[in-house]
Each structure stands twice: as structure tokens, then as C-alpha cells.
Design a protein around this motif. Structure first.
Motif, PDB file in Angstrom:
ATOM      1  N   PRO A   1       0.833  -1.213   0.000  1.00  0.00           N
ATOM      2  CA  PRO A   1       0.000   0.000   0.000  1.00  0.00           C
ATOM      3  C   PRO A   1       0.862   1.254   0.000  1.00  0.00           C
ATOM      4  CG  PRO A   1       0.038  -0.981   2.174  1.00  0.00           C
ATOM      5  CD  PRO A   1       0.782  -1.920   1.294  1.00  0.00           C
ATOM      6  N   THR A   2       1.624   1.431  -1.086  1.00  0.00           N
ATOM      7  CA  THR A   2       2.494   2.602  -1.235  1.00  0.00           C
ATOM      8  C   THR A   2       2.137   3.400  -2.485  1.00  0.00           C
ATOM      9  OG1 THR A   2       4.138   1.207  -2.361  1.00  0.00           O
ATOM     10  CG2 THR A   2       4.410   1.564   0.017  1.00  0.00           C
ATOM     11  N   GLY A   3       1.078   2.978  -3.189  1.00  0.00           N
ATOM     12  CA  GLY A   3       0.653   3.685  -4.385  1.00  0.00           C
ATOM     13  C   GLY A   3      -0.540   2.989  -5.010  1.00  0.00           C
ATOM     14  N   PRO A   4      -1.132   3.601  -6.035  1.00  0.00           N
ATOM     15  CA  PRO A   4      -2.279   2.981  -6.714  1.00  0.00           C
ATOM     16  C   PRO A   4      -1.861   1.701  -7.446  1.00  0.00           C
ATOM     17  CG  PRO A   4      -2.036   5.323  -7.296  1.00  0.00           C
ATOM     18  CD  PRO A   4      -0.780   4.909  -6.607  1.00  0.00           C
TER      19      PRO A   4
ATOM     20  N   ASN B   1      10.123  -1.138   5.931  1.00  0.00           N
ATOM     21  CA  ASN B   1      10.806   0.059   5.457  1.00  0.00           C
ATOM     22  C   ASN B   1       9.999   0.839   4.431  1.00  0.00           C
ATOM     23  OD1 ASN B   1      13.198   1.760   5.390  1.00  0.00           O
ATOM     24  ND2 ASN B   1      13.561   0.940   3.331  1.00  0.00           N
ATOM     25  N   GLN B   2       9.326   0.141   3.530  1.00  0.00           N
ATOM     26  CA  GLN B   2       8.572   0.856   2.501  1.00  0.00           C
ATOM     27  C   GLN B   2       7.417   1.652   3.101  1.00  0.00           C
ATOM     28  OE1 GLN B   2       7.788  -2.547  -0.144  1.00  0.00           O
ATOM     29  NE2 GLN B   2       9.072  -1.553  -1.687  1.00  0.00           N
ATOM     30  N   ILE B   3       6.802   1.117   4.137  1.00  0.00           N
ATOM     31  CA  ILE B   3       5.718   1.844   4.813  1.00  0.00           C
ATOM     32  C   ILE B   3       6.292   3.049   5.567  1.00  0.00           C
ATOM     33  CG2 ILE B   3       3.849   1.685   6.488  1.00  0.00           C
ATOM     34  CD1 ILE B   3       3.428   0.131   3.858  1.00  0.00           C
ATOM     35  N   ASN B   4       7.486   2.880   6.122  1.00  0.00           N
ATOM     36  CA  ASN B   4       8.136   4.012   6.784  1.00  0.00           C
ATOM     37  C   ASN B   4       8.409   5.133   5.779  1.00  0.00           C
ATOM     38  OD1 ASN B   4       8.154   2.613   9.219  1.00  0.00           O
ATOM     39  ND2 ASN B   4      10.224   1.800   8.905  1.00  0.00           N
ATOM     40  N   ILE B   5       8.887   4.764   4.598  1.00  0.00           N
ATOM     41  CA  ILE B   5       9.171   5.758   3.557  1.00  0.00           C
ATOM     42  C   ILE B   5       7.876   6.433   3.109  1.00  0.00           C
ATOM     43  CG2 ILE B   5       9.982   6.060   1.173  1.00  0.00           C
ATOM     44  CD1 ILE B   5      11.967   3.777   1.692  1.00  0.00           C
ATOM     45  N   LEU B   6       6.796   5.665   3.003  1.00  0.00           N
ATOM     46  CA  LEU B   6       5.502   6.240   2.632  1.00  0.00           C
ATOM     47  C   LEU B   6       5.095   7.313   3.636  1.00  0.00           C
ATOM     48  CD1 LEU B   6       2.826   6.225   0.970  1.00  0.00           C
ATOM     49  CD2 LEU B   6       2.005   4.474   2.575  1.00  0.00           C
ATOM     50  N   GLY B   7       5.191   6.985   4.923  1.00  0.00           N
ATOM     51  CA  GLY B   7       4.809   7.946   5.958  1.00  0.00           C
ATOM     52  C   GLY B   7       5.645   9.216   5.880  1.00  0.00           C
TER      53      GLY B   7
ATOM     54  N   PHE C   1       1.175   9.197  10.285  1.00  0.00           N
ATOM     55  CA  PHE C   1       1.358   9.323   8.837  1.00  0.00           C
ATOM     56  C   PHE C   1       1.354   7.945   8.167  1.00  0.00           C
ATOM     57  CE2 PHE C   1       3.194  13.369  10.294  1.00  0.00           C
ATOM     58  CZ  PHE C   1       2.594  14.252   9.407  1.00  0.00           C
ATOM     59  N   ARG C   2       2.041   6.993   8.801  1.00  0.00           N
ATOM     60  CA  ARG C   2       2.098   5.640   8.233  1.00  0.00           C
ATOM     61  C   ARG C   2       0.714   5.017   8.168  1.00  0.00           C
ATOM     62  NH1 ARG C   2       7.003   5.248  11.394  1.00  0.00           N
ATOM     63  NH2 ARG C   2       5.829   4.284  13.100  1.00  0.00           N
ATOM     64  N   GLN C   3      -0.002   5.076   9.278  1.00  0.00           N
ATOM     65  CA  GLN C   3      -1.325   4.455   9.350  1.00  0.00           C
ATOM     66  C   GLN C   3      -2.286   5.098   8.362  1.00  0.00           C
ATOM     67  OE1 GLN C   3      -2.981   4.223  13.295  1.00  0.00           O
ATOM     68  NE2 GLN C   3      -5.002   3.600  12.563  1.00  0.00           N
ATOM     69  N   PHE C   4      -2.254   6.439   8.287  1.00  0.00           N
ATOM     70  CA  PHE C   4      -3.115   7.119   7.321  1.00  0.00           C
ATOM     71  C   PHE C   4      -2.792   6.668   5.900  1.00  0.00           C
ATOM     72  CE2 PHE C   4      -3.447  10.472   4.136  1.00  0.00           C
ATOM     73  CZ  PHE C   4      -4.808  10.732   4.173  1.00  0.00           C
ATOM     74  N   GLY C   5      -1.500   6.593   5.574  1.00  0.00           N
ATOM     75  CA  GLY C   5      -1.095   6.211   4.223  1.00  0.00           C
ATOM     76  C   GLY C   5      -1.584   4.828   3.842  1.00  0.00           C
ATOM     77  N   VAL C   6      -1.415   3.876   4.754  1.00  0.00           N
ATOM     78  CA  VAL C   6      -1.846   2.499   4.484  1.00  0.00           C
ATOM     79  C   VAL C   6      -3.356   2.436   4.304  1.00  0.00           C
ATOM     80  CG1 VAL C   6      -2.066   0.198   5.486  1.00  0.00           C
ATOM     81  CG2 VAL C   6       0.127   1.409   5.613  1.00  0.00           C
TER      82      VAL C   6
END
Length: 577
Positions: free
Chosen positions: A156-159, A196-202, A256-261
Motif C-alpha cells: 500500500p504505497t501507491g495505486p 521500510n517501505q511503509i516508513n518511507i511512505l509515511g 502518517f504511516r497508518q493514514f497512508g496504508v
């Protein structure tokens, strides 16, 4: 997605599944007859009776290579053996249930025994179709074996991209086919919501929010650069009523992470739903492969001698099961590699009772196959209980030119864009137009054409055209399809169309065995082609009422098969076009 109402389920479990399909039934009876005909040869070792369906009808409906298999044992040429077998077969057939179905037997070099159906044999195909209708083609081949197909599982880092769209079309169609052939198959999406990818997303969302508020901060070198990140940052600020940098700094990194996911998973779920893909199970890495579960797995592997320590890291002995080298499962800094939670996840799937697990992945996962198969073996399962299907990428063309894509720069074609441009039916069908292991070229302009050049339009048009013909026959001539006591259908084009229709149950089983839906796509193209060829050569609405009604029955059977097949592919079967 293939669904049955409660009453249909009861019907399918009972009466229907006791029925054996015409071609499958005929093959089984032929096997017994051929086996009996071998009694003339004393002392031969038993060999499997293999009966194939030739791709070219000039070689009959069934072909057996038993003479070639026995050549070495009997020390005779296959042609001689085949000609010795033939009279015994003919005698046995006269006293069998196939006496009116098999028209003739021919021997073809280098020793094949070919069987040709009589028109009466073909009529049985149509009788089966009319008896079973929407359930024609279903079987109990899989005997209820529990399958878990995990596919898409995009971080869940993009469409969802075109690559995810192709995986979704392949996975969803394959589940439909497996269910149609008697397997208990489930769709599963694995959400990688930690790491790590979720961390970068946040961090990407936070930086974009800072920039929106006017703070002069550089964007992350490894951040997600798509415009969707800016949209998400603005939405995050709206939801949390953020007006100033001070308001922003009050938000935790986890927020930020939770919102992004959550934001992207809602987007992904909507895209999949509109694409006609509905998952049975949504699994989260944070819930399945948490620290406790990983520690428990490592302790078990330590006791069994499957992991060892070297240079401060823990290594999994994947070479015990054929991998080219052992793999790190915990790095020297104490962090686990991505392989470790994946092993825990597969342990969880097996613990849920799945007998066979299928992972559908992108082409960058080839090196992953031996290590995760080794993990399955370490967990006490056969490596054959786990299949990894690699779905190659799709290149998108518009106006004859390739559309360039770069996920690093945030430039890519989304599944949503393709659906919006060509429609769901064309998108799903075009994603399946090559074997999953082959690279796909997706022509957007071709997918939008309403002509015979467009494969999905060609098939759907055949379905709609048959509806139109049958309506006209009823409204103008009061003709209805004749579904019993057929006798007039004997033209080559009529027999060829019946032959195609009769192959449908076997095609589904072949697709299920190979875990490849492309065979059904090609088959539907052939059925549509056989229909159009028949229609161009044979007048359906003829002055001869009986002939017309039988031809109406033939095309109605073709329509049923086309509709059944399209539904398994997740493509609509329109009545009008």
C-alpha cells in the motif's frame, strides 16, 4: 467472480456432479475398450492408455498412441501393432455403449489409432449442454482440494498499476476455473503494512505536507514522488485540521504511516471491486508475522537445525532443499529480512488447512522461488504444495507507440486509467490474451475497437448475435431450438462447431491442471470463430422448419458455452451490442 445461490449449490453437490461429460465419458470408455483389446498380446507389461483430442479434426475426435508404446515390447512396428488391434476394437465397440457414437477407426502413421465420432455422438454434446445449461462444463475433478491463491498483494504505497491489473485478471480467472472444476479455492490478498517501505511512505506524506505549508524542505531521495502523495498529504491535513507547521509536528510518524496504508488500501479495494475482483481473505503482515510469531518460528528452526549463526547474522539452510545458497533471515543489526515474515505467513496459510498454495508474483521475484519453496519444505510440506506463478509485465501501446513508465519518478499507468479508457471487459480480456509467463503487449486503441479485429468484441458479438437470431426466429417464424432427437446436423461446419462445444469441460480441466487461464481465452476465440464460419456457410432460418430448429439448437449451445466461459474470465456476455 463465480457465485452460486444456495439452491444451486445443493443442486451442484447432488445430481449434477454425478454426470460425466460427453468427451470425458467417451474417453474413459475408450480406455477400457483399448485395454481389453490388448488381451490378445500375452505377457506384455501394463502401460497407460493415453487418449488425446487432436487439434485437427482430420485425425478424428480421439487419438491413441498405444501401438507406439508397445512397439519395443512386442518388437514390431507401431503400424503393424495398430492394425492388429483395430479389428478387436471394432468388435468390442459393436457391443459397447459407444456403438452409435464412434463412426469409424483409422490407423495413421507412424501408428496412431484415431477414432471418429458419428453425428449421433456429436448430438450427445448438445443434449448435455441443454440439460446442464449454465452449469455445463462444471465438474468434480478437483475433489474439493483446498487451494489458496494469493495475488496482487501490492504494497500500500501507491495505486494499482497495469502490472497489478494483469496479476488480478490472471488470479481471479484462475480461481473461477478452479472452483468450476471442483476445487475449494480462495482468493487472498496479503497486506504488507509494516516495514521500510511503509516508513518511507509515511515520511513522504509528511514532507509533502511540510511543503504545502510553505516549509522549505527537500523531498526524500528515496521517497514516493507521484502526485498522489501530494493529494494524500492534503487529505491528511484536512482530516486532522492542520493549518500550521506546529500543528503538523504534533502528529506522530505512526499517524502518517497508518493514514497512508488505510488511504491507499481503500483506493486499492475500490479499484479491485470495479475490476470485478473480490477477495475472500485480506491478511495483514502486522497481525500474522508479528514479532512474537517470528521469534517462535526461529526457535523451532533453531531446534531443528535449520538456522545457524555466522558473522553476527542468522542464516536459513535453504540449500538443504535445493536453493543455490543459504539465506539470511536476521541481519547482524538484529532486523529480520523480508524472507522471515514470509515464512511465517506461509506457515499460517498451511495451518489454515490449505492443501496447495499458489502465489502469483511479478517477474522480479524469480530468485524468490527456490528459497520460499525451501521454506515450505522446512515447515514439513512438499515443495509441490507451493506453486509460484510469475506473471510477466505488460507493455502499453497508444496510437502504435509504447507508453513509457517509471515507478521511481512516479510516472506509471494505473489500472484505473486502463479501465476508464477501454472498459472492464476489454481490460480483463486483454490482460489474459497471452500466457501469464509471456510478456504482453496491450494495444489501447485495439481494445476500444468495435470490430472483429478486437478479440473480446469478436467473442461478445457472437454471443449477442445468437441472441438476436433466436429472438428473430421466435418473433417472425415461431421457431424454437429443438433440443432432442436431432438428425439433420451433419454439415462439416455444424460438426466442427459441435466438436468445439464438446471440448469445453476438458478445456477447463486443462486450465486448472496447468494453473493457466489463457487456454480458455484461446478456446472462446475458436468457438466464436467456428460459429461465425458456420453462420456464413449454413442458413439458420431455412424453409425447412426442422432443420432451422436444429440449427437454432446448435447456435444456442454455442451461446451457452461462450457465456459460461466469459463469466469465468470475469467478462460480461451481452445480449445486445
Amino acid at each position: 467472480m463465480l457465485k452460486f445461490k444456495p439452491l444451486e449449490k445443493k443442486f451442484l453437490r447432488g445430481l449434477f456432479f454425478k454426470k460425466v461429460f460427453m468427451f470425458s465419458d467417451t474417453r474413459l470408455q475408450l480406455q477400457k475398450i483399448i485395454r481389453e483389446s490388448l488381451n490378445q498380446f500375452e505377457g506384455i507389461s501394463l502401460v497407460p492408455i493415453i487418449i488425446d483430442i487432436p487439434s485437427d479434426s482430420q485425425y478424428g475426435e480421439f487419438s491413441c498412441n498405444i501401438a507406439l508404446q508397445l512397439s519395443r515390447q512386442l518388437k514390431k512396428s507401431p503400424l503393424v501393432i495398430a492394425n492388429e488391434i483395430k479389428p478387436h476394437l471394432e468388435g468390442l465397440l459393436k457391443n459397447s455403449l459407444l456403438k452409435t457414437q464412434i463412426n469409424k477407426i483409422e490407423i495413421k502413421a507412424p501408428g496412431f489409432i484415431n477414432f471418429y465420432l458419428s453425428p449421433e455422438g456429436f448430438y450427445d454434446v448438445l443434449y448435455d449442454v441443454f440439460q446442464q445449461k449454465d452449469t455445463y462444463g462444471l465438474s468434480e475433478f478437483g475433489s474439493g482440494k483446498k487451494f489458496c491463491l494469493e495475488f496482487v498483494s501490492a504494497n500500500p504505497t501507491g495505486p494499482l498499476t497495469v502490472a497489478h491489473g494483469r496479476q488480478a485478471a490472471v488470479g481471479d480467472s484462475l480461481v473461477n476455473i478452479l472452483k468450476a472444476t471442483g476445487y475449494d479455492a480462495k482468493r487472498e490478498y496479503y497486506i504488507n503494512d509494516v516495514g521500510n517501505q511503509i516508513n518511507i511512505l509515511g515520511r513522504s506524506i509528511k514532507v509533502r505536507a511540510q511543503q504545502i505549508l510553505g516549509q522549505d524542505v527537500p523531498f526524500l531521495e528515496d521517497g514516493y514522488q507521484g502526485q498522489y502523495i501530494r493529494v494524500m498529504a492534503q487529505e491528511f491535513m484536512n482530516q486532522h485540521h492542520i493549518k500550521t507547521i506546529a500543528d503538523l509536528e504534533k502528529q506522530s510518524d505512526e499517524a502518517f504511516r497508518q493514514f497512508g496504508v488505510e488511504y491507499l488500501m481503500d483506493l486499492i479495494k475500490k479499484d479491485l471491486n470495479d475490476f470485478g475482483v473480490h477477495f475472500d481473505v485480506w491478511s495483514k503482515q502486522s497481525e500474522i508475522a508479528n514479532g512474537t510469531a517470528i521469534d517462535e518460528l526461529m526457535e523451532v528452526f533453531k531446534k531443528m537445525g535449520y538456522v545457524y549463526e555466522s558473522e553476527g547474522a542468522w542464516w536459513f539452510k535453504s540449500t538443504l532443499w535445493g536453493d543455490d545458497k543459504d539465506r539470511v533471515v536476521r541481519k547482524s543489526d538484529g532486523d529480520y529480512t523480508y524472507l522471515t515474515p514470509d515464512i511465517v505467513y506461509h506457515k499460517d496459510k498451511f495451518a489454515r488447512g490449505f492443501e496447495r498454495i499458489v502465489n502469483i508474483l511479478g517477474p522480479d521475484h524469480h530468485g524468490y522461488i527456490p528459497r520460499i519453496k525451501a521454506a515450505a519444505a522446512a515447515l514439513g510440506h512438499s515443495k509441490d504444495d507451493l506453486d509460484i506463478l510469475i506473471v510477466q509485465l505488460a507493455t502499453i501501446y497508444r496510437d502504435g507507440k509504447e507508453v513509457s513508465m517509471s515507478t521511481r519518478r512516479g510516472e506509471f499507468i494505473t489500472l484505473r486509467e486502463v479501465m476508464d479508457e477501454v472498459g472492464r471487459d476489454a481490460a480483463r480480456f486483454f490482460f489474459l490474451m497471452r500466457q501469464a509467463s509471456a510478456h504482453l503487449e496491450f494495444d489501447l486503441e485495439l481494445a476500444k475497437k468495435q470490430s472483429s479485429e478486437n478479440p473480446v468484441y469478436y467473442i461478445q458479438y457472437a454471443h449477442a448475435r445468437i441472441y438476436s437470431i433466436i429472438r428473430k426466429a421466435h418473433d417472425e417464424f415461431q421457431y424454437l431450438p429443438k433440443t432432442d432427437h436431432l438428425k439433420f446436423l451433419q454439415q462439416p461446419q455444424e460438426l466442427d462447431l459441435m466438436r468445439k462445444i464438446g471440448l469445453y469441460p476438458d478445456i477447463l480441466i486443462a486450465c486448472a491442471k496447468s494453473l493457466e487461464p489463457f487456454g480458455l481465452v484461446r478456446y472462446l476465440q475458436e468457438v466464436a470463430g467456428a460459429f461465425h464460419k458456420f453462420y456464413d456457410s449454413c442458413r439458420v432460418l431455412d424453409e425447412n422448419k426442422e432443420l432451422s430448429q436444429e440449427r437454432l439448437a446448435l447456435i444456442e449451445a454455442a451461446r451457452i458455452v461462450i457465456g459460461n466461459g466469459l463469466r469465468l474470465l470475469g467478462v460480461s456476455a451481452p445480449q445486445k451490442m
